[in-house]
Design an enzyme around this catalytic site. Structure first.
Site, mmCIF file in Angstrom:
data_model
loop_
_atom_site.group_PDB
_atom_site.id
_atom_site.type_symbol
_atom_site.label_atom_id
_atom_site.label_comp_id
_atom_site.label_asym_id
_atom_site.label_seq_id
_atom_site.Cartn_x
_atom_site.Cartn_y
_atom_site.Cartn_z
ATOM 1 N N SER A 145 -5.363 -0.846 -0.215
ATOM 2 C CA SER A 145 -5.929 0.538 -0.535
ATOM 3 C C SER A 145 -7.194 0.149 -1.720
ATOM 4 O O SER A 145 -7.033 -0.942 -2.270
ATOM 5 C CB SER A 145 -5.074 1.583 -1.096
ATOM 6 O OG SER A 145 -5.587 2.513 -1.776
ATOM 7 N N TYR A 158 2.230 5.508 -5.373
ATOM 8 C CA TYR A 158 1.112 4.583 -4.749
ATOM 9 C C TYR A 158 0.365 3.489 -5.062
ATOM 10 O O TYR A 158 0.370 2.511 -4.341
ATOM 11 C CB TYR A 158 0.572 5.882 -3.943
ATOM 12 C CG TYR A 158 -0.432 5.526 -2.890
ATOM 13 C CD1 TYR A 158 -0.002 5.557 -1.708
ATOM 14 C CD2 TYR A 158 -2.108 5.168 -3.168
ATOM 15 C CE1 TYR A 158 -0.829 5.297 -0.468
ATOM 16 C CE2 TYR A 158 -2.623 4.952 -1.994
ATOM 17 C CZ TYR A 158 -2.367 4.871 -0.745
ATOM 18 O OH TYR A 158 -3.155 4.529 0.510
HETATM 19 P P1 NAP Z 1 -1.325 9.043 8.008
HETATM 20 O O1 NAP Z 1 -2.117 9.491 9.144
HETATM 21 O O2 NAP Z 1 -0.386 9.737 7.110
HETATM 22 O O3 NAP Z 1 -0.246 7.732 8.810
HETATM 23 C C1 NAP Z 1 0.799 7.067 8.011
HETATM 24 C C2 NAP Z 1 1.657 6.516 9.009
HETATM 25 O O4 NAP Z 1 2.863 5.941 8.332
HETATM 26 C C3 NAP Z 1 2.272 7.545 10.197
HETATM 27 O O5 NAP Z 1 2.272 6.681 11.268
HETATM 28 C C4 NAP Z 1 3.587 7.751 9.603
HETATM 29 O O6 NAP Z 1 4.419 8.254 10.382
HETATM 30 C C5 NAP Z 1 3.884 6.422 8.904
HETATM 31 N N1 NAP Z 1 5.036 6.566 8.053
HETATM 32 C C6 NAP Z 1 5.028 7.012 6.881
HETATM 33 N N2 NAP Z 1 6.302 7.116 6.362
HETATM 34 C C7 NAP Z 1 7.280 6.612 7.372
HETATM 35 C C8 NAP Z 1 8.498 6.016 7.377
HETATM 36 N N3 NAP Z 1 9.369 6.409 6.406
HETATM 37 N N4 NAP Z 1 9.075 5.507 8.465
HETATM 38 C C9 NAP Z 1 8.124 5.124 9.409
HETATM 39 N N5 NAP Z 1 6.918 5.511 9.505
HETATM 40 C C10 NAP Z 1 6.348 6.268 8.549
HETATM 41 O O7 NAP Z 1 -1.991 8.135 6.931
HETATM 42 P P2 NAP Z 1 -3.151 6.908 7.121
HETATM 43 O O8 NAP Z 1 -4.321 7.262 6.545
HETATM 44 O O9 NAP Z 1 -3.453 6.561 8.779
HETATM 45 O O10 NAP Z 1 -2.408 5.563 6.566
HETATM 46 C C11 NAP Z 1 -2.148 4.417 7.249
HETATM 47 C C12 NAP Z 1 -2.078 3.252 6.195
HETATM 48 O O11 NAP Z 1 -3.249 3.228 5.510
HETATM 49 C C13 NAP Z 1 -1.245 3.707 4.932
HETATM 50 O O12 NAP Z 1 -0.478 2.513 4.305
HETATM 51 C C14 NAP Z 1 -1.948 4.113 3.838
HETATM 52 O O13 NAP Z 1 -1.666 4.000 2.572
HETATM 53 C C15 NAP Z 1 -3.480 3.550 4.085
HETATM 54 N N6 NAP Z 1 -4.465 3.662 3.499
HETATM 55 C C16 NAP Z 1 -5.150 4.962 3.790
HETATM 56 C C17 NAP Z 1 -6.284 5.242 3.351
HETATM 57 C C18 NAP Z 1 -6.905 6.523 3.943
HETATM 58 O O14 NAP Z 1 -8.124 6.733 3.438
HETATM 59 N N7 NAP Z 1 -6.490 7.295 4.937
HETATM 60 C C19 NAP Z 1 -7.230 4.522 2.459
HETATM 61 C C20 NAP Z 1 -6.207 3.403 2.030
HETATM 62 C C21 NAP Z 1 -5.182 3.049 2.619
HETATM 63 P P3 NAP Z 1 4.790 9.850 10.510
HETATM 64 O O15 NAP Z 1 3.490 10.340 11.471
HETATM 65 O O16 NAP Z 1 5.852 10.144 11.121
HETATM 66 O O17 NAP Z 1 4.676 10.394 9.292
#
Ligand code: NAP
Length: 253
Positions: A145, A158
């Site tokens: 991140s 986080y």
């Molecule tokens: P998201 O849409 O909230 O997706 C998160 C994913 O992680 C979902 O598939 C969620 O499943 C899964 N997850 C969370 N807790 C879980 C658990 N206990 N067991 C199994 N699966 C779990 O967010 P995203 O933005 O795509 O994030 C994906 C990754 O990118 C994360 O590591 C996040 O920190 C990172 N990231 C995102 C951004 C951004 O700007 N969006 C920036 C930097 C890093 P559910 O759908 O069942 O909740």
């Protein structure tokens, strides 16, 4: 056809949290480059399955709550059952909780650290054990991140977890590079997903963020696919322990 070092045909990639957001973008991007996909997570990845199959690749789902790191070994077993041992692991599943540091609770700490860092480590370990035993090597991509580099605000667990992901990526690369295992990370910038819905809904934060992204827009999950294909392919065989920012230039400001 001429040699293509980015071709993933014949590879099997595990992607955690592939039902939505960045995980979906990564799974579809890897499939379009030729990989079959094993999705691991707690929600049915119906839409992702459709997109992967439309790209002409096989898809399987392993249901697992990644809040429980002691399940990593059985997840690796289950993920190897449908098509054989995967050679790419993408640790994408992650969660975030917001609260002032003065009020932050142990539960808010543990919930985030367990998914973002503890499960990630034990999944790396479980797959690396398989690859070392088989003598095959493999590719690990951890999702870091901007808060692997910066402090953030109101997201103590986080920031700790994502700073940990970058450090752990380096440590694992140091230990496993000679075993043919490439461990690297991708640090997404500000990407439009559920994870950032609260930020985008806050007009002030939204315009502050947009105002310092040189590319002038939020990223889309598909923006991350190219880096993931590179780090999954033979093109990155001499790349170890690095974190690739895909951030529209955010860190350059
Ligand atoms: P998201 O849409 O909230 O997706 C998160 C994913 O992680 C979902 O598939 C969620 O499943 C899964 N997850 C969370 N807790 C879980 C658990 N206990 N067991 C199994 N699966 C779990 O967010 P995203 O933005 O795509 O994030 C994906 C990754 O990118 C994360 O590591 C996040 O920190 C990172 N990231 C995102 C951004 C951004 O700007 N969006 C920036 C930097 C890093 P559910 O759908 O069942 O909740």
């Amino acid at each position: 056809m001429s040699f293509n070092p980015f071709n993933l045909e014949g590879k099997i990639a595990v992607v955690t949290g592939a039902n939505t957001g960045i995980g979906q973008g990564l799974a579809v991007g890897l499939a379009e480059a030729g990989a079959d996909i094993v999705a691991v997570g707690r929600s049915a990845p119906t839409e992702t399955q459709k997109l992967v199959e439309e790209a002409g690749r096989r898809f399987a789902f392993v249901e697992a709550d990644l809040g429980q790191a002691d399940k990593a070994g059985s997840v690796a077993e289950a993920a190897s059952a449908p098509f054989g041992t995967p050679s790419v692991l993408v640790n994408n599943a992650g969660t975030i909780m917001r609260n002032d540091a003065l009020d932050f609770t142990e539960e808010e700490w543990d919930t985030v650290m367990d998914v973002n860092l503890k499960s990630l480590f034990f999944l790396c370990q479980a797959f690396a054990r398989k690859w070392v035993e088989a003598g095959t090597g493999g590719k690990i991509i951890n999702i870091a991140s901007m808060l692997s580099y910066q402090g953030g605000i109101r997201v103590a667990s986080y920031t700790a977890s994502k700073s940990g992901v970058m450090g752990l990526t380096r440590l694992l690369a140091n230990e496993w590079a000679t075993k043919g295992i490439n461990v690297n990370a991708i640090a997404p910038g500000y990407i439009a997903t559920n994870n950032t819905a609260a930020l985008r809904a806050d007009e002030k934060r939204n315009s502050e963020i947009l105002g310092r992204i040189p590319a002038g827009r939020w990223g889309a999950p598909s923006d991350l696919a190219g880096a993931a294909v590179f780090l999954s392919s033979s093109a990155s065989d001499y790349v170890h322990g690095t974190t690739v920012p895909v951030d529209g230039g955010w860190l350059a400001r």
